[in-house]
Scaffold this active site. Structure first.
Site, mmCIF file in Angstrom:
data_model
loop_
_atom_site.group_PDB
_atom_site.id
_atom_site.type_symbol
_atom_site.label_atom_id
_atom_site.label_comp_id
_atom_site.label_asym_id
_atom_site.label_seq_id
_atom_site.Cartn_x
_atom_site.Cartn_y
_atom_site.Cartn_z
ATOM 1 N N HIS A 134 -8.146 -5.696 7.316
ATOM 2 C CA HIS A 134 -7.861 -4.736 8.379
ATOM 3 C C HIS A 134 -8.116 -5.321 9.747
ATOM 4 C CE1 HIS A 134 -6.513 -0.890 9.754
ATOM 5 N NE2 HIS A 134 -6.269 -0.591 8.500
ATOM 6 N N ASP A 135 -7.066 -5.343 10.536
ATOM 7 C CA ASP A 135 -7.116 -5.809 11.929
ATOM 8 C C ASP A 135 -7.493 -7.279 12.058
ATOM 9 O OD1 ASP A 135 -6.441 -3.271 13.054
ATOM 10 O OD2 ASP A 135 -8.475 -2.597 12.592
ATOM 11 N N GLU A 166 -2.616 -1.567 -3.175
ATOM 12 C CA GLU A 166 -3.731 -0.788 -2.619
ATOM 13 C C GLU A 166 -3.339 0.681 -2.594
ATOM 14 O OE1 GLU A 166 -4.668 -3.745 1.138
ATOM 15 O OE2 GLU A 166 -3.717 -1.829 1.482
ATOM 16 N N THR A 204 -3.644 4.870 9.033
ATOM 17 C CA THR A 204 -3.994 3.627 8.349
ATOM 18 C C THR A 204 -5.429 3.774 7.828
ATOM 19 O OG1 THR A 204 -4.120 1.219 8.550
ATOM 20 C CG2 THR A 204 -4.800 2.494 10.490
ATOM 21 N N HIS A 240 0.866 -1.179 0.000
ATOM 22 C CA HIS A 240 0.000 0.000 0.000
ATOM 23 C C HIS A 240 0.910 1.240 0.000
ATOM 24 C CE1 HIS A 240 -3.877 1.907 1.838
ATOM 25 N NE2 HIS A 240 -3.174 2.823 1.201
#
Ligand code: PXP
Length: 237
Positions: free
Chosen positions: A190-191, A70, A100, A43
């Protein structure tokens, strides 16, 4: 099958902190694939504090699995992605200095903008995914804009999972049906971590891909990269 794409931004962040090529991003990418990862994600952000735009072409040449870039599609990003031609490009509505990604696209408001970027990427043979929250109207509009896939923003799922897994996943589960009805493939990220990944996969068996960075690299400090990737793959079986 749900593919595991390893996000290597944290490796690039460590490398950049000392100015030399250590750890070597290309070697780590190669090792992730050797250890079973089915994709590599980066990213690049405008300040290049993680992956640099100059990392993209060498990564594309090296990746034998699936290369996913990304980012926010400003013109600089678009030119770089079109030149490198990754297998997939995930468009993310990040502000330039964002810590983020923390939300998906408003596909209603940014419809024309996204439609243009998606068409240019698809013309170059690149699959396009849109980072998105689990909301039916936004998902339907993503399909109308021409996206091939969506990537669910799973931050809220991960946050609520420890208290109430069922409740945490319910919106994502409902939105999966909408995405499938609209002909969209489904990614998530994500996470995600070793605790919450298996339940997500069980509840959303339709997932095509998860992209995981922060937790996986943190786990690798204790468990080693090879073991860690094996454990994440195990959660996806
Ligand atoms: N998906 C997107 C769009 C992201 O921006 C990120 C973080 O760069 C991830 C997935 C991976 O998130 P995490 O690092 O929390 O695993």
């Amino acid at each position: 099958m749900t593919r595991l794409s390893v996000n290597l931004n944290k490796i690039a962040l460590i490398r950049n902190s000392r100015g030399a090529n250590y750890p070597d991003l290309l070697k780590v990418a190669q090792d992730c694939e050797r250890f079973g990862a089915q994709g590599i994600t980066v990213h690049p952000r405008p300040d290049e504090r993680h992956c640099k735009f100059s990392d993209l072409q060498p990564l594309k040449e090296l990746c034998t699995t699936e290369f996913n870039i990304e980012g926010y599609p400003d013109e600089h990003f678009m030119q770089k992605v079109l030149a490198v031609q990754p297998h997939q490009c995930t468009l993310v509505p990040d502000a330039p200095n964002q810590l983020t990604s923390d939300h998906g696209w408003d596909t209603l408001h940014h419809f024309a903008f996204l439609q243009d970027k998606i068409a240019r990427l698809k013309d170059a043979g690149i699959r396009v995914s849109l980072f998105i929250d689990p909301n039916d109207a936004l998902i339907e509009k993503a399909a109308e804009a021409g996206a091939d896939r969506i990537e669910f923003y799973t931050g809220p799922y991960a946050h609520h999972y420890p208290k109430n897994p069922e409740e945490a996943v319910s919106a994502l589960r409902a939105s999966c049906h909408t995405a499938i009805r609209c002909g969209l493939g489904i990614n998530a990220g994500h996470d995600l971590n070793l605790e919450n990944l298996r339940f997500l996969k069980e509840q959303l068996p339709q997932l095509d891909e998860v992209s995981i960075g922060h937790a996986l690299i943190c786990d690798a400090i204790y468990l080693g990269l090879e073991n860690t990737i094996r454990l994440y793959l195990n959660r996806l079986q």
